[in-house]
Design an enzyme around this catalytic site. Structure first.
Site: not given
Ligand code: GLN
Length: 269
Positions: A105, A220
């Site tokens: 992510c 995740h």
């Molecule tokens: N800021 C990013 C998004 O919302 C990454 C989020 C994350 O790593 N869960 O796209």
């Protein structure tokens, strides 16, 4: 295994980039190695640490075999994105030399060319993946189930030592939560095709990206405990650079596969 072998892991920005159990991936790697008598050394690298200095002073003699980079929110990404520029050359060289990298992510986004936030800020990435991310008004939050890219499936089947899960080893299950939409340049190989969920952008059914042994994704969860075939694939690839092909001993992954199936059962079309 005759000679003792070891895996050196570099955990990038664990203090800033760790969302939805990303750190569990490290625990998983350690455990799967230890159960097989493989030694693991973990080095945490964060803002201000120089990768090359670290290897020179007491870091693993041959550098790290495996880099892990978890997720984070825009605020952390701004800080990390700035610092990452000083590490870009080292990291890219490591990937050219066959090291393995798993990024999730926010970490995945910072390894692309750039991430444009919803309020128009450009967070420069390092361009390891020929891709970019644009912040959107949609929050993509759910279990994400993907079919792995074909060549990867072939490799995983050769490497993963448990034989009775042939069908399951073709996919990955994780949990996505992002608002950034990622677009891959044409030549970039995605990690897989979305079965249920959003993946890179919800438009082209792609999820993640692959460059050599570097993998980016929105999974995740933690990802690796629920996907033991992918964990073993990454371990095996990371060992290959220094030891050649290492035959991993099979582990009892029945609980891992139950977790995998339970997460799939919870996906919403
Ligand atoms: N800021 C990013 C998004 O919302 C990454 C989020 C994350 O790593 N869960 O796209």
């Amino acid at each position: 295994m005759a000679k003792p072998i070891s895996l050196n892991i570099c955990h990038l920005y664990p203090d800033l980039m760790d969302t939805y159990g990303d750190k569990g991936n490290i625990i998983d790697l350690v455990k799967r190695c230890q159960w097989r008598g493989i030694n693991v050394k973990i080095t945490n690298i964060s803002v201000g640490d120089s990768l090359s200095d670290f290897s020179a002073k007491g870091g693993p003699a041959l550098g790290w075999d495996f880099y892990f980079f978890g997720g984070g929110q825009d605020r952390q990404q701004i800080i990390v994105g700035r610092d990452l520029q000083s590490k870009a050359n080292y990291l890219k060289k490591a990937i050219e030399n066959g090291c393995v990298l798993l990024s999730i992510c926010g970490g995945y986004q910072l390894l692309q060319k750039y991430f444009k936030t919803l309020d128009g800020k450009i967070i420069k990435g390092i361009g390891l993946f020929n891709a970019y991310t644009i912040g959107s008004h949609d929050r993509m939050i759910q279990n994400l189930w993907i079919d792995l890219e074909e060549n990867l499936v072939k490799e995983i089947k050769e490497i993963y030592p448990t034989i009775d899960n042939g069908q399951l080893t073709t996919n990955l299950i994780g949990f996505e939560n992002h608002s950034g939409k990622t677009y891959l340049d044409q030549a970039v190989q995605p990690l897989g095709k979305v079965i249920i969920g959003t993946g890179n952008n919800g438009e082209d059914q792609t999820e993640g990206a692959i460059y050599k042994n570097a993998f980016g994704c929105y999974l995740h969860g933690s990802l690796l405990p629920k996907n033991p075939h992918f964990a073993d694939f990454l371990i095996s690839k990371a060992l290959e650079r220094r030891y050649g092909k290492v035959k991993l001993e099979p582990l009892d992954d029945s609980i891992e596969w139950q977790a995998h199936q339970a997460a799939i059962d919870r996906t919403r079309p």
